[in-house]
Design a protein around this motif. Sequence first.
Motif, PDB file in Angstrom:
ATOM      1  N   GLY A 337      45.389  40.219  27.155  1.00 55.48           N
ATOM      2  CA  GLY A 337      46.292  41.103  27.871  1.00 55.48           C
ATOM      3  C   GLY A 337      46.960  40.425  29.048  1.00 55.48           C
ATOM      4  N   THR A 338      47.530  41.219  29.925  1.00 55.56           N
ATOM      5  CA  THR A 338      48.220  40.718  31.115  1.00 55.56           C
ATOM      6  C   THR A 338      47.827  41.576  32.313  1.00 55.56           C
ATOM      7  N   LEU A 339      47.444  40.915  33.377  1.00 50.78           N
ATOM      8  CA  LEU A 339      47.087  41.606  34.620  1.00 50.78           C
ATOM      9  C   LEU A 339      48.313  41.667  35.514  1.00 50.78           C
ATOM     10  N   HIS A 340      48.634  42.876  35.997  1.00 51.56           N
ATOM     11  CA  HIS A 340      49.796  43.072  36.858  1.00 51.56           C
ATOM     12  C   HIS A 340      49.340  43.533  38.239  1.00 51.56           C
ATOM     13  N   PRO A 341      50.125  43.220  39.275  1.00 54.06           N
ATOM     14  CA  PRO A 341      49.779  43.706  40.619  1.00 54.06           C
ATOM     15  C   PRO A 341      49.902  45.228  40.695  1.00 54.06           C
ATOM     16  N   ASP A 342      49.166  45.795  41.644  1.00 51.11           N
ATOM     17  CA  ASP A 342      49.278  47.223  41.975  1.00 51.11           C
ATOM     18  C   ASP A 342      49.065  48.124  40.769  1.00 51.11           C
ATOM     19  N   THR A 343      48.130  47.752  39.889  1.00 44.73           N
ATOM     20  CA  THR A 343      47.808  48.602  38.748  1.00 44.73           C
ATOM     21  C   THR A 343      46.318  48.935  38.777  1.00 44.73           C
ATOM     22  N   ALA A 344      45.960  50.058  38.191  1.00 43.40           N
ATOM     23  CA  ALA A 344      44.562  50.477  38.137  1.00 43.40           C
ATOM     24  C   ALA A 344      43.885  49.850  36.918  1.00 43.40           C
ATOM     25  N   VAL A 345      42.663  49.408  37.099  1.00 44.59           N
ATOM     26  CA  VAL A 345      41.872  48.826  36.022  1.00 44.59           C
ATOM     27  C   VAL A 345      40.486  49.450  36.045  1.00 44.59           C
ATOM     28  N   HIS A 346      39.789  49.294  34.939  1.00 41.11           N
ATOM     29  CA  HIS A 346      38.403  49.759  34.887  1.00 41.11           C
ATOM     30  C   HIS A 346      37.486  48.574  35.172  1.00 41.11           C
ATOM     31  N   VAL A 347      36.471  48.783  35.990  1.00 39.20           N
ATOM     32  CA  VAL A 347      35.505  47.746  36.350  1.00 39.20           C
ATOM     33  C   VAL A 347      34.180  48.078  35.682  1.00 39.20           C
ATOM     34  N   SER A 348      33.719  47.179  34.820  1.00 38.50           N
ATOM     35  CA  SER A 348      32.421  47.343  34.157  1.00 38.50           C
ATOM     36  C   SER A 348      31.538  46.165  34.534  1.00 38.50           C
ATOM     37  N   GLY A 349      30.255  46.448  34.751  1.00 32.36           N
ATOM     38  CA  GLY A 349      29.342  45.372  35.140  1.00 32.36           C
ATOM     39  C   GLY A 349      27.991  45.517  34.487  1.00 32.36           C
ATOM     40  N   HIS A 350      27.190  44.460  34.574  1.00 33.04           N
ATOM     41  CA  HIS A 350      25.854  44.434  33.999  1.00 33.04           C
ATOM     42  C   HIS A 350      24.824  44.677  35.084  1.00 33.04           C
ATOM     43  N   SER A 351      23.761  45.403  34.746  1.00 35.88           N
ATOM     44  CA  SER A 351      22.661  45.533  35.702  1.00 35.88           C
ATOM     45  C   SER A 351      22.019  44.169  35.915  1.00 35.88           C
TER      46      SER A 351
END
Length: 714
Positions: A337-351
């Motif tokens: 994909g492409t990351l753009h400024p000033d856009t909302a993204v989902h953050v997922s992480g590992h315990s």
Amino acid sequence: MAHEAASPQRVRNVVLVGHAGSGKTTLVESLLLATGAITRAGSVDDGTTVTDFDDQAKKQHRSVALAVASCEWDGTKINLVDTPGHPDYVGELRAGLRAADAALFVVSAVDGLDGATALLWDECASVGMPRAVVVTKLDQPRADFEESVAVCQRVFGDGVVPLYLPLHDEGTEDADTVAGLIGLLSLQLADYSGGSRTVRDSDPEHQELVEGRRSDLIEAIIQESEDDALMDRYLAGEAVGTDILIPDLERAVARGSFYPVLPVVGETGVGAHELLEIITQGFPAPDEHPLPGVTTPDGDPRGPLTCDPDGPLVAEVVKTTTDPYVGRVSLVRVFSGTLHPDTAVHVSGHSERFSGTTLENHEDHDVDEKVGVLNSPLGGQLRPTGRCIAGDICAVARLTRAETGDTLSDIGDPLLVEPWVMPEPLLPVAIRAATPSDEEKMAEALGRLTVEDATVRIEHDPKTQQLVLWAMGEAHVGLVLDRLQDRYGVHVEAVPVRVSLRETFVGAGSGRGRLVKQSGGHGQFAVCEVDVEPLPPGSGIEFVDQVVGGAVPRQYIASVEKGVRARAEKGLMAGYPLTDVRVTLTGGKAHSVDSSDAAFATAAGMALEDAASAGLRLLEPVDEVEITVDDEYVGAVMTDLSSRRGQVTGTEPLGNGRSRVRADVPATSLSRYAVELRSVAHGTGVFTRHYVRHEPVPPNVADRILAQAGGADG
């Protein structure tokens, strides 16, 4: 200069690895200067290099953290990932490997190879990462290019072949000066002696110098091409043109089966042009390199990623830095994909952020967050860019929730990239605030540093009441303490780590506790009689009520148990908790007016203390240790373990010249093992440890511990 990549095919992500002092940072300066990204090369000694912008790097005159500097060559964006060579900063190296698609192994022509670099080569081989070898410091006394190549071929194995040979300027007073390179395929001389690069045909006297090396190179390229007809033609004496050899060479380098060796003098720029050609023409683009697997945040597998700017967004935070003024800066590798400024993204992480390491300071992440300005990094300089496409690397400021190892994806299609391997910190150091004001600031500052450095772990040990910093080594500890002071104004002191010892009874015993006090009004009266007997390891404290006839009224039995457990927690000999005993309440006395819960709790503790006259002994924690080491150092490792009172429980050959040694070792002997194993195993050893049980301390060791404790609380 444009800071955006035109397409994934026009990106190269290259990590520089090698032992400390091999010249990686100086090499980056040379490449940045050759591409026009900077106008003047900096110096490690002066603290003016692009990638050593960290204050501690400048102070120590060596890299202490990963840094990225991007440049452009022949229409291709190159992200150079500079990593520290000191083994204490291996976490930064791991992040660099995750961000890159190919590796430059930087080898000093003076100092040669170390064991850690050899291990890293094998690791890259296991995942098929393309590699090239850069021999540096060729203009220094005792530099030997031929010997360096021979060592690399011996340690790294087949496919390590020079593409160029260095030429020394015999006409100067300093014969160590490298004036140019001879291309073994083209037979052309790249002459750098005039301060700029000019290319011409090599001189006749160079023929003998290159003849043998050129034949080796051509045979290696043809062999890697797997073209039997071409090999037959070559062996029959037919000349094979460079128009055939160069494409085969580039394909072999890209698929990680051929490893060109290039001489480069970082200080003068000799060889920088040739290295840039290998990076852009030989190393693979991101869409040619395997991508990590992905799942949903719930763990359901998804199809393989493709490096497509128009695909679903999947990016990963490979490093997080914190700054008292700027805040967090996240280094992000975009896989899809492409990351753009000033856009909302989902953050997922590992315990568990990284395979093999659990960090208490990291929480599961499953939140939405807005991306701010995107930047193309040039060390500490952030240059705004309009987008970051699949395959590229960018820096994002002020991501408040995303941490190292977290995945950024589309809000409507959240994904999670598989975790990557990060070493576990194994050197413990207890720390305490120097002043009450430092105490107030310490927790927040340590929290920020653990976000930045995934190989730092902070634990509060409830048994010893110490705050323990776990790090990779002494240099790493020093770096963390310096950053606490310089960045956050927090002064801490390092103190010896107290190992969680315990006490237990040698044999059965009996005790009587009698509390009789009268001080006006109600007094205090309680009598407790107990029997104590040892239990098997791991049993803890067992309390049994065998009172008959109401000698101790029912309402006080719970208080007796509470008093026994409280006194056991304080210890009876040296202040270490009592464990693995059964305490049986057999009798006692009460007073109708003066008895109370508090009185019976106190008397129970006195009875337990009285029973200790039967004899106590110390118990120490024992860890199971697994050491992986080169075969030639197995004997030295086993001898060293014996000197630590360790018991070797087995050895296992792993192949490829490596073995695993298992042993049970007292934890008191392991406090500095993370440092000392490097010396014993010459940098080839790694280990893990975990607690298995407590065992009796030998009398001579117990006497020393008791003398040091002085009878005070441990």
